[in-house]
Design an enzyme around this catalytic site. Structure first.
Site, PDB file in Angstrom:
ATOM      1  N   LYS A  11       0.788  -1.238   0.000  1.00 15.21           N
ATOM      2  CA  LYS A  11       0.000   0.000   0.000  1.00 15.21           C
ATOM      3  C   LYS A  11       0.820   1.287   0.000  1.00 15.21           C
ATOM      4  O   LYS A  11       0.377   2.311  -0.514  1.00 15.21           O
ATOM      5  CB  LYS A  11      -0.952  -0.017   1.188  1.00 15.21           C
ATOM      6  CG  LYS A  11      -2.195  -0.836   0.918  1.00 15.21           C
ATOM      7  CD  LYS A  11      -3.375   0.055   0.637  1.00 15.21           C
ATOM      8  CE  LYS A  11      -4.342  -0.578  -0.316  1.00 15.21           C
ATOM      9  NZ  LYS A  11      -5.482   0.290  -0.629  1.00 15.21           N
ATOM     10  N   ASP A  16      -7.878   0.326   6.934  1.00 14.49           N
ATOM     11  CA  ASP A  16      -7.918  -0.899   7.735  1.00 14.49           C
ATOM     12  C   ASP A  16      -6.543  -1.160   8.344  1.00 14.49           C
ATOM     13  O   ASP A  16      -6.373  -2.011   9.189  1.00 14.49           O
ATOM     14  CB  ASP A  16      -8.264  -2.079   6.832  1.00 14.49           C
ATOM     15  CG  ASP A  16      -7.126  -2.333   5.871  1.00 14.49           C
ATOM     16  OD1 ASP A  16      -6.239  -3.140   6.185  1.00 14.49           O
ATOM     17  OD2 ASP A  16      -7.076  -1.679   4.817  1.00 14.49           O
TER      18      ASP A  16
END
Ligand code: PLP
Length: 403
Positions: free
Chosen positions: A76, A123
């Site tokens: 990410k 998350d």
């Protein structure tokens, strides 16, 4: 349909396909030069699992191991860092090509930029990337996490100096909170999903992910591995859209591998959108109770949907045990294969492929996806064990057995 699996063939493509040049190899080269200027940059490994391919009756299986990305255990950071770099470049009237890691983290940029607070909802993995980048820039990060987020993921973000907290909201409501507070306090929202009127940063985030696609393409080419199928797990779909766009541009739409988007059945917003086929986005709301925390998103990224609508072939929705199975298979390799430590969201696609090949009740799906002994499959293990407690419960204690 059987055993909690649903699949839909994409019939949405109409007219001129969404242009994917922006995600293609040429632009990805520019993005990769930006990432390569970061200390410790290395292409993550691409693991060729020949034993597993034989066992599953496939022609080949390659897995890109993103647990090795900048010591952050997930892909990410590629998106968040590139978007933050692009934002800074634009504010300072520079081109991203002029903004290496050294320039970006140097005194002059800090002085010209002043104090900036970056805010996001996550998350875990995206927020860790944003916090890591803000930390290196000497700037502040505020991170909101959905209810039920793993304490280990929170601690990892706090350790980077971010003001991070677990809210009692689901993912999509945590995004709304980040968006509201960005407007209220003048913070910069670095969200990995686009909506009407918010496209620049999510677009840069998607471009950021193309470093991973470019590495994989080069590694596959060097190994003489031409994929016939690529499986991409999706939360909001930004990663899947970027990678699908990359390969559509690399090979051309008519020649590219079959692209399948995989989601947990509790958060299958892209699957529902493709299934409805009415030109509107379809959301999932509520708790979205899945072990695949990174994929627990109920509202698709508008930008990525446009890419996937025109450049993906299948959307599937599958039960949690598939991810658990993928984690176990990757952690206990067959002789000659390498081990990959893969977390819940990371192992979803490999687990799905293994189940489709091994479970006779899913023969219909195998046929639908045209998977056979000549298929060469690429999966991306997008994270390592980012929640070690759960990793051990699943891999050691055998939680979430198949059915
Ligand atoms: C490990 C992992 N894999 C995949 C994804 C899915 O990415 P996207 O939300 O862009 O679909 C995420 C999102 O957070 C993730 O953390």
């Amino acid at each position: 349909m059987s055993e909690g699996f649903q699949a839909v063939r994409n019939t949405q493509k109409r007219g001129e396909p969404y242009p994917v040049k922006r995600f293609g190899p040429e632009n990805a080269g520019k993005v990769r030069r930006f990432h390569a200027s970061f200390p410790g940059y290395q292409a993550t490994p691409l693991v060729n699992l020949e034993g597993l391919a034989r066992e599953l009756g496939l022609g080949g299986v390659c897995v890109k191991d993103e647990s090795r990305r900048f010591g952050l255990n997930a892909f990410k950071v590629l998106g968040g860092s590139y978007a933050m770099g692009s934002y800074i470049a634009r504010r300072l009237g520079m081109r991203i090509e002029e903004l290496s890691y050294e320039a970006m983290t140097g005194e002059e940029v800090r002085r010209r930029l002043g104090e900036v607070t970056f805010v996001t909802a996550t998350d875990g993995n995206h927020g860790r990337g944003v916090a890591w980048t803000a930390n290196r820039l000497g700037q502040k990060a505020v991170v909101y996490m959905p209810k039920g987020s793993a304490p280990e993921r929170l601690r990892n973000i706090q350790a980077l100096g971010a003001e991070a907290s677990i809210t009692d909201l689901n993912y999509d409501d945590a995004v709304r909170l980040a968006r509201e507070n960005a407007a209220r306090y003048g913070w910069v929202l670095v969200q990995d999903t686009a909506w009407e009127g918010y496209k620049d940063i999510p677009g840069w985030i998607m471009e950021g992910y193309t470093t991973m696609a470019l590495e994989a393409a080069e590694q596959m080419q060097a190994g003489g591995f031409r994929p016939t199928h690529i499986f991409l797990q999706a939360g909001v779909g930004s990663m899947a859209g970027a990678v699908a766009g990359f390969f559509a541009d690399l090979y051309g739409e008519g020649e590219r591998p079959v692209i399948t988007v995989v989601e947990p059945d509790q958060a299958d917003c892209l699957f529902r959108t493709a299934q409805a086929g009415d030109g509107r986005l379809h959301f999932v709301s509520g708790r979205m109770d899945t072990i695949m925390a990174g994929l627990a998103c109920g509202e698709p990224c508008t930008l990525s949907w446009e890419v996937l609508r025109d450049h993906a072939d299948h959307f599937v929705s599958c039960p949690d045990y598939v991810a658990a199975q993928g984690m176990r298979i990757l952690s206990s390799p067959l002789p000659g294969d390498e081990r990959v430590i893969s977390g819940e969201s990371g192992a979803a696609t490999l687990g799905f492929v293994a189940e489709v090949m091994r479970n006779e009740k899913l023969a219909w799906l195998r046929r639908q996806l045209c998977l056979d002994k000549d298929s060469r499959v690429l999966c991306i293990s997008t994270e390592g064990a980012t929640d070690r407690e759960n990793y051990q419960k699943i891999v050691w204690d055998g939680l979430y057995p198949g059915i």
